[in-house]
Design a protein around this motif. Sequence first.
Motif, short mmCIF file in Angstrom:
data_model
loop_
_atom_site.label_atom_id
_atom_site.label_comp_id
_atom_site.label_asym_id
_atom_site.label_seq_id
_atom_site.Cartn_x
_atom_site.Cartn_y
_atom_site.Cartn_z
N UNK A 378 0.83 -0.98 0.04
CA UNK A 378 0.03 -0.12 0.11
C UNK A 378 0.96 1.28 0.10
N UNK A 379 1.79 1.14 0.67
CA UNK A 379 2.93 2.46 0.74
C UNK A 379 3.50 2.70 -0.53
N UNK A 380 3.77 1.49 -1.27
CA UNK A 380 4.57 1.54 -2.58
C UNK A 380 3.21 2.29 -3.64
N UNK A 385 1.58 6.73 -6.75
CA UNK A 385 0.30 7.60 -6.96
C UNK A 385 0.89 9.02 -6.83
N UNK A 386 1.61 9.32 -5.60
CA UNK A 386 2.06 10.71 -5.45
C UNK A 386 2.92 11.15 -6.35
N UNK A 387 3.99 10.13 -6.97
CA UNK A 387 4.88 10.37 -8.18
C UNK A 387 4.05 10.72 -9.38
N UNK A 388 3.18 9.75 -9.70
CA UNK A 388 2.33 10.01 -10.71
C UNK A 388 1.54 11.24 -10.80
N UNK A 389 0.93 11.55 -9.49
CA UNK A 389 0.14 13.11 -9.74
C UNK A 389 1.18 14.18 -9.85
N UNK A 394 3.22 18.32 -13.47
CA UNK A 394 4.01 18.87 -14.36
C UNK A 394 3.76 19.04 -15.79
N UNK A 395 3.44 17.72 -16.16
CA UNK A 395 3.02 17.59 -17.60
C UNK A 395 2.02 18.62 -18.01
#
Length: 608
Positions: A378-380, A385-389, A394-395
């Motif tokens: 779940x932490x991963x 998800x945070x990185x993708x968000x 940025x995109x």
Amino acid sequence: MRGWRSAFVGLLLWWTCAFASAQTGSAVLELRQGSVSTTIHGQTATAPLVLPYNWDHEQHAQPGTARFELPFTLPQRPDGPWAVYMQRVGNTFELRLNGELLRVHGDLSRGNGADYAKSPRSLMVPAQLLRAGPNLLEIRLRADSGRRAGLSPVLIGPADDVLAIYSAAYASRFTGSVLLVGFSVVVGAIALALWLTQSGNRATGGRRREAVYFWAALAEFCWALRVADAAIVTPPIGWVGWGTLMTACYSGWAVSAMLFCHHVAGWDRHPRMHWMWRAMAVMFLGSIACCWFSLSQADPRWLTGWLALELVGVFGYIGVFAAATVRRPDTARVLVGSAAVLTVVVALRDWAVIRLSDSYGETTWVRYTSVFFGIALLAIVLERFHTASTQAKELLGTLAARVADRERELASTYARLEDASREQARTHERERILRDMHDGVGSHISAAIHQLQSGQARPTELLRTLRDSLDQLKLSMDAIHMPPGDVGALLAALRYRLEPRLAASSVGLEWAVEEIEPVSRLDGPAMRQLQFLLFEVISNVLQHAEASVLRIEAAMHEGVLRLRAVDNGRGFDASQLPRALRQRAQAIGVQLALESQPGRTVVQLAFV
């Protein structure tokens, strides 16, 4: 080993009983000594007893029955109800107190059936069955091979005190297992959903789904089924098959967890690590084969030995993973590595306590540490998800900036195109005016010049030619501001320009024009063609018809606009349409009809 394990369990039970006694003011007895009579393959043997009694170790996992006699002495008969608590007993058993049957769990005459050794057992003891002085608690059980049969130390005492101990143990072993099953199912479902909803770009050779979620889901589902066995008293299939299935679930969980670590570390992309797949297949299939042989042959050493080899392999792999995490730490590796190290250490403890020691009543701890794998997953997921968000934001910011730049470029280009379009429209309009002046005014002026040069033209003819030229010039100027499709405005402008000339030529004008809807297909050039067509008709009436009345009619009928010019002149041969009229009518796509006889000539335009 048996001595220190028994001492530890006794100390724990003593402390629990002392705590309960301090809370209630009564005593809980721990029954550990007595005698046991065992029957294996028809042979009966009796021996002194000191609990706990681990059947698989004492009888080498051979199936049979046993009768335990546990005497105890009471100074007086209790006033209230008592209860009996057994941390572990089974596989099937019955309990008697002073010769009276208290409880039966399962069929003692049938082997490999129900298994009541998976959770703690407690039962009430009526006070009237107890007596002051000697008492005897008798437990008969049937033991199946490889099912952890036996008897733990027995507690007997006041019902409230004993049931408090039982409730804590039941919550830990049974309720805790059920909650673990639910947790594993939820985490597995989340991981499976993530795996199923992922997609990659096949055109660029990308993988369709990320395998780390698949192995996490498989590990959680295998573990959920394995832990659920604690709540299944009667297996749906025979014991050998069910025991092999449970070992397959345990091994499947271990294999899937290791492959989960394998993908988290990114080692699946290295060609030199392809041996991992073969090792995991051997590990999984070897566990199944050894378990089946151990259960069918009543020889637990095969499974114990294989699990030892498996733990060595897992310990070595997790050690390498932990070392790689220390060298190149990140959040995912640290979480998974910590959970893996803790789980391996606890698994070694479980193997030593459950498979090697003589203790009985203990349960596995690895079922609880497995929760950390779910938490790590779940932490991963949250981190990714945070990185993708963040990347998406940025995109989006970059895309918004590019869109804004593109919009500014498009606005600039559009402004230039509009300027060019307006300039082109002005150029076309100038060309049209020049063309109209050349074709209309110019031709009339040329005709007037020829008339003057010939010396034969009469003043009236020369004057008519110059007036036509002037009228066409005025109509060309009017066409600049003519709205497209507005036939009514066109007729009004034509009347305004030509009515004085009609009056000067003694031709009366009758105006029968109704309200006309705009004709959408008549653009600017088509309106000019219609204007010159009507001017040609009126000019012919003035020059050749010798008419005294000209009637202009315009009306809409069933969506069709009809224009008519009717004069009472001398007429002409209507079998041949005038070329100029025919060409202009074809240019704007209207139907031209001509009727002529002395006293009535009709020119009709129908906008079908």
